[in-house]
Design an enzyme around this catalytic site. Sequence first.
Site, PDB file in Angstrom:
ATOM      1  N   HIS A 237      10.191  -0.420  -4.539  1.00  0.00           N
ATOM      2  CA  HIS A 237       9.471   0.739  -3.838  1.00  0.00           C
ATOM      3  C   HIS A 237      10.135   0.388  -2.348  1.00  0.00           C
ATOM      4  O   HIS A 237      11.043  -0.234  -2.026  1.00  0.00           O
ATOM      5  CB  HIS A 237       7.924   0.079  -3.519  1.00  0.00           C
TER       6      HIS A 237
ATOM      7  N   HIS B 162       9.314  -0.245   0.916  1.00  0.00           N
ATOM      8  CA  HIS B 162       9.087  -0.993   2.005  1.00  0.00           C
ATOM      9  C   HIS B 162      10.392  -1.727   2.439  1.00  0.00           C
ATOM     10  O   HIS B 162      11.403  -2.168   1.435  1.00  0.00           O
ATOM     11  CB  HIS B 162       8.020  -2.102   1.846  1.00  0.00           C
TER      12      HIS B 162
ATOM     13  N   ASP C  82      11.593  -4.822   3.459  1.00  0.00           N
ATOM     14  CA  ASP C  82      12.001  -6.053   2.774  1.00  0.00           C
ATOM     15  C   ASP C  82      12.778  -5.785   1.271  1.00  0.00           C
ATOM     16  O   ASP C  82      13.299  -6.825   0.802  1.00  0.00           O
ATOM     17  CB  ASP C  82      10.972  -7.049   2.835  1.00  0.00           C
ATOM     18  N   HIS C  83      12.446  -4.592   0.754  1.00  0.00           N
ATOM     19  CA  HIS C  83      12.773  -4.691  -0.421  1.00  0.00           C
ATOM     20  C   HIS C  83      14.243  -3.762  -0.744  1.00  0.00           C
ATOM     21  O   HIS C  83      14.739  -3.672  -1.828  1.00  0.00           O
ATOM     22  CB  HIS C  83      11.823  -3.914  -1.647  1.00  0.00           C
TER      23      HIS C  83
ATOM     24  N   HIS D 226       0.075  -0.788  -4.874  1.00  0.00           N
ATOM     25  CA  HIS D 226       0.314  -1.058  -3.941  1.00  0.00           C
ATOM     26  C   HIS D 226       0.251  -0.045  -2.661  1.00  0.00           C
ATOM     27  O   HIS D 226      -0.343   0.835  -3.249  1.00  0.00           O
ATOM     28  CB  HIS D 226       2.063  -1.461  -3.867  1.00  0.00           C
TER      29      HIS D 226
ATOM     30  N   ASP E  94       5.666  -6.515  -4.955  1.00  0.00           N
ATOM     31  CA  ASP E  94       4.199  -6.311  -4.353  1.00  0.00           C
ATOM     32  C   ASP E  94       3.332  -5.532  -5.060  1.00  0.00           C
ATOM     33  O   ASP E  94       3.558  -4.392  -5.452  1.00  0.00           O
ATOM     34  CB  ASP E  94       4.642  -5.438  -2.982  1.00  0.00           C
TER      35      ASP E  94
ATOM     36  N   HIS F 154       7.888 -14.024  -3.004  1.00  0.00           N
ATOM     37  CA  HIS F 154       7.488 -12.983  -1.855  1.00  0.00           C
ATOM     38  C   HIS F 154       6.311 -13.754  -1.031  1.00  0.00           C
ATOM     39  O   HIS F 154       5.286 -12.883  -0.749  1.00  0.00           O
ATOM     40  CB  HIS F 154       7.013 -11.764  -2.510  1.00  0.00           C
TER      41      HIS F 154
END
Length: 286
Positions: free
Chosen positions: A15, A17, A19-20, A95, A165, A223
Amino acid sequence: MKLRFSKINHIFISHLHGDHYFGLVGLLSSFHLLDRRTPLTVYGPTLLKDIIEIQLKASNTQLRFPLHFKATQSGNKQVLFEDDKVRVSSFPLLHSIPTTGFLFEEKPKLRTINLLQIQGYDIPVWALNTIKRGADFVREDGEVIPNSVLTLDPPTPVSYAFCSDTAYHEQLAAYIKGVTVLYHETTFMAADQRLANKSNHSTTVDAAKVAKEVGSGCLITGHYSVRYDDFSAFAVDSKVQFPNTFEGKDGATYEWSSQEGELKVTGGRQGRLEGGKVFSIMWISL
Ligand SMILES: [Zn+2]
């Protein structure tokens, strides 16, 4: 992680976000500067294609290697890649934005020739392939040697599910039923269930519950929220519900041994990660 760039041919993004995937364009740029020529396929949400293209356009970069993109759908399970050895699918997670997990499944292998048995039957080399596929062997005099005499069962195919997530949701188990190794985020400890629900994340108990429902061979945590100091406590927390839980450590290698039916862990950084929540796993199946 000292992984050779030439070994990376497919990249899966769950996804959007930061941090990914914020490191992705930097990685593509490094491949380009290092004169990569082999094709690369990126799988991820539709918008990711635009994001990559606009960054390459802004820096006037024409990649030296073919970059393919396959959009994931967050509404249903979907096969993304398949060859004769492996199948990779995405499946919906729950999410705050569209998110998918990924399931990597080894395909069933051919039967294994029983070397001790075949010696006595004078079987020509050309017949071995059909025997591996399950055929009996018929000798010139018409005698049938059953396949069960000539072969052994192949190793059980293994599988790995990556659940980034996600809040706990009941449908998840159906997508990854019976998975061998389950990575499931554990952003929060069990005591902080309220925070997990609020941010569409999972606790150690949520992840353990999924592992139990799935009938997974083992669970790897990860995570972690930076609010906690001791990341090893997450696996301990999950173990209460699901004993075969392992601490997810950045840079570690997790190797599933089919013979022994257990997960072997080597390497990995101890304690708190420098980058906070970002977590990567290298997994070798056999
Ligand atoms: Zn997220």
